[in-house]
Design a protein around this motif. Structure first.
Motif, PDB file in Angstrom:
ATOM      1  N   TYR A  79       0.831  -1.206   0.000  1.00 13.32           N
ATOM      2  CA  TYR A  79       0.000   0.000   0.000  1.00 13.32           C
ATOM      3  C   TYR A  79       0.862   1.251   0.000  1.00 13.32           C
ATOM      4  CZ  TYR A  79      -3.938   3.041   1.155  1.00 13.32           C
ATOM      5  OH  TYR A  79      -4.902   4.031   1.132  1.00 13.32           O
ATOM      6  N   LEU A  80       1.915   1.245   0.804  1.00  9.12           N
ATOM      7  CA  LEU A  80       2.806   2.398   0.846  1.00  9.12           C
ATOM      8  C   LEU A  80       3.529   2.582  -0.484  1.00  9.12           C
ATOM      9  CD1 LEU A  80       2.243   2.252   3.925  1.00  9.12           C
ATOM     10  CD2 LEU A  80       4.658   2.733   4.295  1.00  9.12           C
ATOM     11  N   GLY A  81       3.901   1.461  -1.115  1.00  7.24           N
ATOM     12  CA  GLY A  81       4.649   1.538  -2.358  1.00  7.24           C
ATOM     13  C   GLY A  81       3.805   1.839  -3.583  1.00  7.24           C
ATOM     14  N   SER A  82       2.493   1.653  -3.480  1.00 11.43           N
ATOM     15  CA  SER A  82       1.617   1.831  -4.642  1.00 11.43           C
ATOM     16  C   SER A  82       1.309   3.295  -4.948  1.00 11.43           C
ATOM     17  CB  SER A  82       0.295   1.092  -4.406  1.00 11.43           C
ATOM     18  OG  SER A  82      -0.449   1.724  -3.366  1.00 11.43           O
ATOM     19  N   GLY A  83       1.554   4.160  -3.977  1.00 10.69           N
ATOM     20  CA  GLY A  83       1.177   5.563  -4.143  1.00 10.69           C
ATOM     21  C   GLY A  83      -0.161   5.890  -3.518  1.00 10.69           C
ATOM     22  N   ASP A  84      -0.932   4.859  -3.144  1.00  9.63           N
ATOM     23  CA  ASP A  84      -2.257   5.097  -2.552  1.00  9.63           C
ATOM     24  C   ASP A  84      -2.150   5.716  -1.164  1.00  9.63           C
ATOM     25  OD1 ASP A  84      -3.566   4.140  -4.772  1.00  9.63           O
ATOM     26  OD2 ASP A  84      -3.746   2.091  -3.997  1.00  9.63           O
ATOM     27  N   TYR A  85      -1.098   5.358  -0.437  1.00  7.85           N
ATOM     28  CA  TYR A  85      -0.924   5.930   0.897  1.00  7.85           C
ATOM     29  C   TYR A  85      -0.674   7.430   0.799  1.00  7.85           C
ATOM     30  CZ  TYR A  85       1.037   6.649   5.580  1.00  7.85           C
ATOM     31  OH  TYR A  85       1.290   7.106   6.848  1.00  7.85           O
ATOM     32  N   ALA A  86       0.163   7.825  -0.143  1.00 11.23           N
ATOM     33  CA  ALA A  86       0.417   9.258  -0.337  1.00 11.23           C
ATOM     34  C   ALA A  86      -0.865   9.981  -0.713  1.00 11.23           C
ATOM     35  CB  ALA A  86       1.481   9.454  -1.420  1.00 11.23           C
ATOM     36  N   LYS A  87      -1.670   9.370  -1.571  1.00  8.38           N
ATOM     37  CA  LYS A  87      -2.940   9.986  -1.969  1.00  8.38           C
ATOM     38  C   LYS A  87      -3.876  10.130  -0.768  1.00  8.38           C
ATOM     39  CE  LYS A  87      -2.780   8.194  -6.702  1.00  8.38           C
ATOM     40  NZ  LYS A  87      -3.394   7.251  -7.676  1.00  8.38           N
ATOM     41  N   GLU A  88      -3.865   9.123   0.107  1.00 10.54           N
ATOM     42  CA  GLU A  88      -4.709   9.189   1.300  1.00 10.54           C
ATOM     43  C   GLU A  88      -4.259  10.319   2.222  1.00 10.54           C
ATOM     44  OE1 GLU A  88      -6.256   6.305   4.968  1.00 10.54           O
ATOM     45  OE2 GLU A  88      -5.406   5.426   3.141  1.00 10.54           O
ATOM     46  N   LEU A  89      -2.946  10.472   2.389  1.00 10.19           N
ATOM     47  CA  LEU A  89      -2.438  11.570   3.212  1.00 10.19           C
ATOM     48  C   LEU A  89      -2.820  12.924   2.615  1.00 10.19           C
ATOM     49  CD1 LEU A  89       1.176  10.456   4.220  1.00 10.19           C
ATOM     50  CD2 LEU A  89      -0.821  10.649   5.710  1.00 10.19           C
ATOM     51  N   LEU A  90      -2.677  13.056   1.303  1.00 11.17           N
ATOM     52  CA  LEU A  90      -3.010  14.316   0.638  1.00 11.17           C
ATOM     53  C   LEU A  90      -4.496  14.635   0.799  1.00 11.17           C
ATOM     54  CD1 LEU A  90      -0.872  13.808  -2.579  1.00 11.17           C
ATOM     55  CD2 LEU A  90      -0.565  15.663  -0.932  1.00 11.17           C
ATOM     56  N   ALA A  91      -5.340  13.619   0.657  1.00 14.59           N
ATOM     57  CA  ALA A  91      -6.784  13.824   0.781  1.00 14.59           C
ATOM     58  C   ALA A  91      -7.165  14.208   2.204  1.00 14.59           C
ATOM     59  CB  ALA A  91      -7.533  12.564   0.348  1.00 14.59           C
ATOM     60  N   MET A  92      -6.573  13.539   3.191  1.00 16.81           N
ATOM     61  CA  MET A  92      -6.895  13.854   4.585  1.00 16.81           C
ATOM     62  C   MET A  92      -6.379  15.237   4.962  1.00 16.81           C
ATOM     63  SD  MET A  92      -6.248  11.612   8.045  1.00 16.81           S
ATOM     64  CE  MET A  92      -7.482  10.419   7.524  1.00 16.81           C
ATOM     65  N   ALA A  93      -5.193  15.588   4.460  1.00 17.39           N
ATOM     66  CA  ALA A  93      -4.651  16.919   4.736  1.00 17.39           C
ATOM     67  C   ALA A  93      -5.579  17.996   4.182  1.00 17.39           C
ATOM     68  CB  ALA A  93      -3.255  17.061   4.125  1.00 17.39           C
ATOM     69  N   ALA A  94      -6.092  17.767   2.973  1.00 16.84           N
ATOM     70  CA  ALA A  94      -7.012  18.731   2.362  1.00 16.84           C
ATOM     71  C   ALA A  94      -8.286  18.857   3.189  1.00 16.84           C
ATOM     72  CB  ALA A  94      -7.333  18.314   0.934  1.00 16.84           C
ATOM     73  N   ASP A  95      -8.792  17.730   3.678  1.00 23.00           N
ATOM     74  CA  ASP A  95     -10.006  17.756   4.497  1.00 23.00           C
ATOM     75  C   ASP A  95      -9.787  18.508   5.806  1.00 23.00           C
ATOM     76  OD1 ASP A  95     -11.368  16.311   2.591  1.00 23.00           O
ATOM     77  OD2 ASP A  95     -11.091  14.376   3.589  1.00 23.00           O
ATOM     78  N   CYS A  96      -8.559  18.465   6.313  1.00 26.78           N
ATOM     79  CA  CYS A  96      -8.232  19.120   7.586  1.00 26.78           C
ATOM     80  C   CYS A  96      -7.754  20.555   7.404  1.00 26.78           C
ATOM     81  CB  CYS A  96      -7.173  18.311   8.333  1.00 26.78           C
ATOM     82  SG  CYS A  96      -7.701  16.661   8.828  1.00 26.78           S
ATOM     83  N   GLY A  97      -7.700  21.013   6.157  1.00 26.86           N
ATOM     84  CA  GLY A  97      -7.232  22.370   5.907  1.00 26.86           C
ATOM     85  C   GLY A  97      -5.730  22.518   6.041  1.00 26.86           C
TER      86      GLY A  97
END
Length: 262
Positions: A79-97
């Protein structure tokens, strides 16, 4: 489970299953304490009842532990190597402002630079390894880092920048106050083998922004730093970082002008 929060959801489910198992474990512990007390005083009927209850609860505990183990079936390395983890972090960061964006193989979140290391199941925040991978926890750590003043020595960095600038000017036979691309200075500062990995372009860009914000402009030799953007922001060689405000900040070139005699 939504892919946008897959890791967070998987850990949340594992947390819930572990809490359920803990409740079962507390029940087993409670009955065993009753059995011990009964044995001490010789209350045989109470002893048998407590041991029977503990045995039944232990079976439930075993099942709860197995359920918890089976429910967390996510391959974290993949999961970490697929790029999906980075996308999840980016999405959560956006949701948190929280302003965060991807640059090369790094995630930039002022003043931190995050690198994902899939093979070791860790991430690096400013080169310091962090094993707490839950996205909500990491967002909290990065948010807290924004509240602290960055550890940055503006004068020392300016001297390194001025020295690198002088080397590029000499190598390319430019005028002493010519405009030099920052990527060329970075290349000079990382000439030794492996130095490009030790001090990456995103880190250099972050330090340029911190220098810019510090207001330090004059080297020990009295040469004044000047920033240059011009059309360079639309061509190769642009260095990008994230500002304190969350906006992308771009840097292209600098010059050092000798102090004008009064």
């Amino acid at each position: 489970m939504e892919s946008a929060s897959r890791f967070e959801s998987a850990l949340g489910a594992a947390q819930g299953d572990a809490e359920a198992a803990l409740k079962s474990a507390s029940g087993v512990t409670r009955e065993l304490r009753k059995a011990r007390t009964a044995a001490v005083s010789g209350q045989v009927r109470e002893l048998r009842r407590a041991l029977s209850a503990a045995s039944e609860l232990a079976e439930g505990l075993s099942a709860a532990v197995q359920d918890a183990r089976a429910s967390f079936d996510l391959d974290e390395n993949a999961y970490l190597g697929s790029g999906d983890y980075a996308k999840e972090l980016l999405a959560m960061a956006a949701d948190c402002g929280l302003a965060m964006f991807e640059e090369d193989d790094r995630l930039l979140c002022y003043p931190s630079i995050v690198r994902i290391v899939p093979g070791d199941s860790v991430i690096e925040i400013d080169r310091r390894r962090e094993r707490r991978l839950r996205p909500s926890v990491l967002i909290g750590l990065l948010s807290a880092a924004q509240q602290r003043p960055p550890r940055f020595r503006a004068e020392q960095f300016l001297e390194s920048l001025a020295n690198g600038y002088a080397l590029v000017v000499a190598r390319e036979a430019k005028k002493s106050d010519a405009v030099v691309r920052l990527v060329d200075i970075w290349s000079v500062l990382t000439l030794l083998p492996g130095q490009g990995k030790e001090y990456t372009r995103p880190e250099f860009a972050r330090d340029l922004y911190l220098l810019d914000q510090s207001g330090v402009r004059r080297s020990k030799e009295g040469r004044a730093l000047r920033w240059h953007a011009s059309s360079g922001t639309r061509t190769a060689g642009v260095l990008t970082t994230v500002a304190r405000t969350g906006q992308q900040q771009r840097y292209w070139g600098v010059s050092f002008a000798a102090q004008t005699p009064r």
